[in-house]
Design a protein around this motif. Structure first.
Motif, PDB file in Angstrom:
ATOM      1  N   GLU A   1       9.028   5.508   0.407  1.00  0.00           N
ATOM      2  CA  GLU A   1       9.788   5.935  -0.762  1.00  0.00           C
ATOM      3  C   GLU A   1       8.993   6.911  -1.636  1.00  0.00           C
ATOM      4  OE1 GLU A   1       9.655   2.690   0.220  1.00  0.00           O
ATOM      5  OE2 GLU A   1      11.696   2.693   1.019  1.00  0.00           O
ATOM      6  N   MET A   2       7.701   7.023  -1.391  1.00  0.00           N
ATOM      7  CA  MET A   2       6.856   7.917  -2.190  1.00  0.00           C
ATOM      8  C   MET A   2       7.269   9.378  -2.018  1.00  0.00           C
ATOM      9  SD  MET A   2       2.970   6.498  -1.618  1.00  0.00           S
ATOM     10  CE  MET A   2       2.359   5.027  -2.424  1.00  0.00           C
ATOM     11  N   GLY A   3       7.134  10.137  -3.103  1.00  0.00           N
ATOM     12  CA  GLY A   3       7.326  11.572  -3.029  1.00  0.00           C
ATOM     13  C   GLY A   3       6.134  12.236  -2.363  1.00  0.00           C
ATOM     14  N   PHE A   4       6.247  13.546  -2.115  1.00  0.00           N
ATOM     15  CA  PHE A   4       5.215  14.254  -1.357  1.00  0.00           C
ATOM     16  C   PHE A   4       3.853  14.153  -2.013  1.00  0.00           C
ATOM     17  CE2 PHE A   4       2.729  18.146  -0.606  1.00  0.00           C
ATOM     18  CZ  PHE A   4       2.530  18.014   0.762  1.00  0.00           C
ATOM     19  N   TYR A   5       3.751  14.372  -3.325  1.00  0.00           N
ATOM     20  CA  TYR A   5       2.439  14.407  -3.966  1.00  0.00           C
ATOM     21  C   TYR A   5       1.842  13.012  -4.116  1.00  0.00           C
ATOM     22  CZ  TYR A   5       3.033  19.360  -4.581  1.00  0.00           C
ATOM     23  OH  TYR A   5       3.189  20.690  -4.308  1.00  0.00           O
ATOM     24  N   ARG A   6       2.656  11.986  -4.277  1.00  0.00           N
ATOM     25  CA  ARG A   6       2.124  10.623  -4.268  1.00  0.00           C
ATOM     26  C   ARG A   6       1.596  10.269  -2.878  1.00  0.00           C
ATOM     27  NH1 ARG A   6       5.871   6.072  -6.190  1.00  0.00           N
ATOM     28  NH2 ARG A   6       3.938   4.892  -5.895  1.00  0.00           N
ATOM     29  N   ARG A   7       2.291  10.732  -1.852  1.00  0.00           N
ATOM     30  CA  ARG A   7       1.814  10.517  -0.486  1.00  0.00           C
ATOM     31  C   ARG A   7       0.479  11.233  -0.273  1.00  0.00           C
ATOM     32  NH1 ARG A   7       6.610  10.604   4.005  1.00  0.00           N
ATOM     33  NH2 ARG A   7       8.180   9.443   2.854  1.00  0.00           N
ATOM     34  N   LEU A   8       0.419  12.478  -0.740  1.00  0.00           N
ATOM     35  CA  LEU A   8      -0.796  13.271  -0.559  1.00  0.00           C
ATOM     36  C   LEU A   8      -1.989  12.591  -1.228  1.00  0.00           C
ATOM     37  CD1 LEU A   8      -1.997  15.890   0.568  1.00  0.00           C
ATOM     38  CD2 LEU A   8      -1.394  17.008  -1.590  1.00  0.00           C
ATOM     39  N   LYS A   9      -1.739  12.010  -2.392  1.00  0.00           N
ATOM     40  CA  LYS A   9      -2.806  11.294  -3.100  1.00  0.00           C
ATOM     41  C   LYS A   9      -3.277  10.092  -2.280  1.00  0.00           C
ATOM     42  CE  LYS A   9      -3.820   9.403  -7.687  1.00  0.00           C
ATOM     43  NZ  LYS A   9      -3.250   9.074  -9.020  1.00  0.00           N
ATOM     44  N   ALA A  10      -2.315   9.349  -1.706  1.00  0.00           N
ATOM     45  CA  ALA A  10      -2.656   8.194  -0.869  1.00  0.00           C
ATOM     46  C   ALA A  10      -3.410   8.634   0.381  1.00  0.00           C
ATOM     47  CB  ALA A  10      -1.392   7.431  -0.484  1.00  0.00           C
ATOM     48  N   PHE A  11      -3.000   9.760   0.966  1.00  0.00           N
ATOM     49  CA  PHE A  11      -3.685  10.290   2.146  1.00  0.00           C
ATOM     50  C   PHE A  11      -5.148  10.608   1.826  1.00  0.00           C
ATOM     51  CE2 PHE A  11       0.578  12.332   3.618  1.00  0.00           C
ATOM     52  CZ  PHE A  11       1.045  11.083   3.998  1.00  0.00           C
ATOM     53  N   CYS A  12      -5.362  11.280   0.701  1.00  0.00           N
ATOM     54  CA  CYS A  12      -6.719  11.704   0.350  1.00  0.00           C
ATOM     55  C   CYS A  12      -7.610  10.511   0.007  1.00  0.00           C
ATOM     56  CB  CYS A  12      -6.667  12.687  -0.821  1.00  0.00           C
ATOM     57  SG  CYS A  12      -5.946  14.293  -0.380  1.00  0.00           S
ATOM     58  N   ARG A  13      -7.041   9.513  -0.646  1.00  0.00           N
ATOM     59  CA  ARG A  13      -7.832   8.316  -0.960  1.00  0.00           C
ATOM     60  C   ARG A  13      -8.247   7.594   0.315  1.00  0.00           C
ATOM     61  NH1 ARG A  13      -4.271   7.029  -5.714  1.00  0.00           N
ATOM     62  NH2 ARG A  13      -3.090   5.735  -4.257  1.00  0.00           N
ATOM     63  N   PHE A  14      -7.302   7.464   1.255  1.00  0.00           N
ATOM     64  CA  PHE A  14      -7.638   6.803   2.512  1.00  0.00           C
ATOM     65  C   PHE A  14      -8.640   7.634   3.302  1.00  0.00           C
ATOM     66  CE2 PHE A  14      -7.013   6.026   7.056  1.00  0.00           C
ATOM     67  CZ  PHE A  14      -7.280   4.666   7.095  1.00  0.00           C
ATOM     68  N   MET A  15      -8.486   8.944   3.273  1.00  0.00           N
ATOM     69  CA  MET A  15      -9.421   9.842   3.955  1.00  0.00           C
ATOM     70  C   MET A  15     -10.850   9.596   3.466  1.00  0.00           C
ATOM     71  SD  MET A  15      -9.525  14.012   3.634  1.00  0.00           S
ATOM     72  CE  MET A  15     -10.029  13.893   1.899  1.00  0.00           C
ATOM     73  N   TYR A  16     -11.015   9.538   2.154  1.00  0.00           N
ATOM     74  CA  TYR A  16     -12.343   9.329   1.571  1.00  0.00           C
ATOM     75  C   TYR A  16     -12.901   7.954   1.941  1.00  0.00           C
ATOM     76  CZ  TYR A  16     -15.883   8.281  -1.942  1.00  0.00           C
ATOM     77  OH  TYR A  16     -17.048   7.904  -2.563  1.00  0.00           O
ATOM     78  N   LYS A  17     -12.091   6.907   1.759  1.00  0.00           N
ATOM     79  CA  LYS A  17     -12.560   5.541   2.003  1.00  0.00           C
ATOM     80  C   LYS A  17     -12.859   5.306   3.486  1.00  0.00           C
ATOM     81  CE  LYS A  17      -9.805   3.643  -1.825  1.00  0.00           C
ATOM     82  NZ  LYS A  17      -8.644   2.780  -2.155  1.00  0.00           N
ATOM     83  N   SER A  18     -11.999   5.793   4.347  1.00  0.00           N
ATOM     84  CA  SER A  18     -12.200   5.575   5.788  1.00  0.00           C
ATOM     85  C   SER A  18     -13.403   6.347   6.313  1.00  0.00           C
ATOM     86  CB  SER A  18     -10.940   5.945   6.571  1.00  0.00           C
ATOM     87  OG  SER A  18     -10.615   7.308   6.406  1.00  0.00           O
ATOM     88  N   THR A  19     -13.636   7.544   5.770  1.00  0.00           N
ATOM     89  CA  THR A  19     -14.817   8.327   6.166  1.00  0.00           C
ATOM     90  C   THR A  19     -16.090   7.592   5.766  1.00  0.00           C
ATOM     91  OG1 THR A  19     -13.610  10.414   5.908  1.00  0.00           O
ATOM     92  CG2 THR A  19     -16.015  10.536   5.901  1.00  0.00           C
ATOM     93  N   LYS A  20     -16.085   7.063   4.568  1.00  0.00           N
ATOM     94  CA  LYS A  20     -17.246   6.330   4.055  1.00  0.00           C
ATOM     95  C   LYS A  20     -17.578   5.129   4.938  1.00  0.00           C
ATOM     96  CE  LYS A  20     -18.924   4.640  -0.420  1.00  0.00           C
ATOM     97  NZ  LYS A  20     -18.520   4.344  -1.816  1.00  0.00           N
ATOM     98  N   ILE A  21     -16.537   4.387   5.334  1.00  0.00           N
ATOM     99  CA  ILE A  21     -16.747   3.219   6.197  1.00  0.00           C
ATOM    100  C   ILE A  21     -17.168   3.647   7.597  1.00  0.00           C
ATOM    101  CG2 ILE A  21     -15.562   1.298   7.355  1.00  0.00           C
ATOM    102  CD1 ILE A  21     -13.914   0.960   4.776  1.00  0.00           C
ATOM    103  N   GLY A  22     -16.489   4.662   8.140  1.00  0.00           N
ATOM    104  CA  GLY A  22     -16.784   5.122   9.492  1.00  0.00           C
ATOM    105  C   GLY A  22     -18.227   5.578   9.659  1.00  0.00           C
TER     106      GLY A  22
END
Length: 405
Positions: free
Chosen positions: A68-89
């Motif tokens: 249900e998220m709009g494009f920019y809310r999705r983009l924010k979620a994508f970038c947060r996961f990108m940062y967190k997953s990179t850190k863990i990886g």
């Protein structure tokens, strides 16, 4: 091999959603590899929750996301996961191979970082051609942002050891940047043991408020802007006085509330929005429907799609109606397991529905063709093996190179 698998939307068969990564991980574990999946979830209170799911080591990162998220809310979620997953990886010291599966395209960042900083090769899986999908849908309009995202796409493909695409059209998009030999096409998967023809569950049918004797058209999966459901509602409106036909929708998404409003506005009693269900219940509902509908907006980029619902419908033994003039059109026509209809002509869909309703023998024949195609060409046991073979080819090349050095 120790494999690190990045997939922001990882789902098990007990959850609503696509399960491709689950089955691929199970295949790799069956071959003796260790698989750790890094994914997102909002169901845990801890920022990082690690557990074992059917032999798969799964790391859930606390990150909210929904359709249900709009494009920019999705983009924010994508970038947060990108940062967190990179850190863990990057904390892992014994990774032999990374698999990163889109969308979103940002999932390529942890794979890139592990390659650049730790020399770990990666397979990139393209489930949609980003950024071309949001560009054609009008979500990305800024010329600079378009240029940056296309450059990023190119970098991800060029740095991958191998790129797996889910349709011929997606593969064509990839080979603009890398040699054909570095790519494979492995479409979404039919699941013969999860979706199959059987006796109808009339008890569940009654519980859901459906007419036992109606001819049922089902659309299951996302109800997003890309699915063009409003065109299907126009078809339902043309059939609103025909009480022998019902339209059944499973799933949810950004367009769900708008679709509900339109159904109420038009007083459509022949349309049922049932919400989201896990795979087992979804399979029961698909089984007692007569025809499966796979709908997308009339955009060139969306004709490259490889939707889960198509392959689950094949497995369920259903005639399939598609409205994308791409490879799915060729598939249903070449194998005589359904019809293509013009997205911009709701009357065309009416005609095909009425034809199948009146010609039961053709409906049954198309359903048999669908099931045969699922068993012999698209079943997950066949396609997961293809994916596993790619992984082991990379493994053998890596060990051969190390031996030579």
């Amino acid at each position: 091999m120790n494999i690190l698998y990045f997939h922001q939307y990882f789902k098990t068969p007990q959850e609503p959603g696509g399960t491709r990564s689950y089955w691929i991980a199970k295949e790799l574990i069956g071959r003796g590899h260790k698989v750790t999946i890094i994914t997102a979830s909002s169901q845990f209170t801890k920022q990082v929750h690690e557990t074992i799911v059917d032999g798969i080591n799964v790391i859930y990162i606390q990150e909210s996301y929904n359709q249900e998220m709009g494009f920019y809310r999705r983009l924010k979620a994508f970038c947060r996961f990108m940062y967190k997953s990179t850190k863990i990886g990057l904390k892992y010291s014994d990774v032999d191979l990374v698999i990163a599966t889109s969308t979103p395209l940002t999932i390529g960042v942890p794979a890139l970082m592990l390659k650049w900083l730790k020399k770990v090769p990666y397979i990139f899986e393209v489930r949609d051609l980003w950024p071309e999908v949001p560009i054609q849908m009008g979500a990305i309009k800024n010329p600079l942002l378009i240029k940056v995202t296309k450059f990023f796409e190119k970098i991800i493909y060029q740095n991958a050891t191998h790129v797996v695409s889910l349709s011929p059209g997606m593969r064509d998009g990839v080979i603009k940047y890398i040699p054909y030999e570095k790519t494979s096409m492995i479409p979404n998967m039919a699941k013969k043991d999860e979706f199959w023809p059987r006796e109808k569950n009339y008890k569940l049918m009654k519980e859901l408020g459906l007419n036992q004797d109606s001819f049922k058209i089902i659309h299951f999966g996302a109800l997003g802007l890309a699915n063009g459901i409003e065109s299907v509602i126009e078809t339902a409106e043309l059939l609103k006085n025909d009480f022998t036909i019902e339209f059944v929708f499973l799933g949810g998404g950004a367009m769900e509330s708008r679709i509900k409003e339109k159904i109420e506005l038009l007083s459509l009693k022949n349309v049922k929005l049932l919400g989201r269900y896990p795979m087992r219940e979804t399979s029961e509902i698909v089984n007692f429907c007569d025809v499966s509908l796979v709908s997308f907006l009339n955009l060139p980029i969306l004709s490259t799609n490889s939707p889960n619902k198509l392959f689950d419908s094949l497995s369920a033994g259903k005639p399939i109606i598609v409205n994308s003039a791409g490879w799915t059109k060729d598939l249903v026509e070449d194998y005589v397991c359904g019809f293509y209809v013009n997205f911009d002509a709701p009357s065309d869909l009416v005609e095909k529905i009425k034809f199948l309703q009146k010609n039961t023998h053709i409906q049954l024949s198309m359903g048999e063709q669908s099931r045969s195609l699922a068993l012999n060409k698209f079943d997950k046991t066949i396609l997961c093996k293809e994916f596993g073979d790619i992984v082991e080819k990379i493994e053998s090349q890596k060990y051969s190179l190390n031996y030579k050095n």
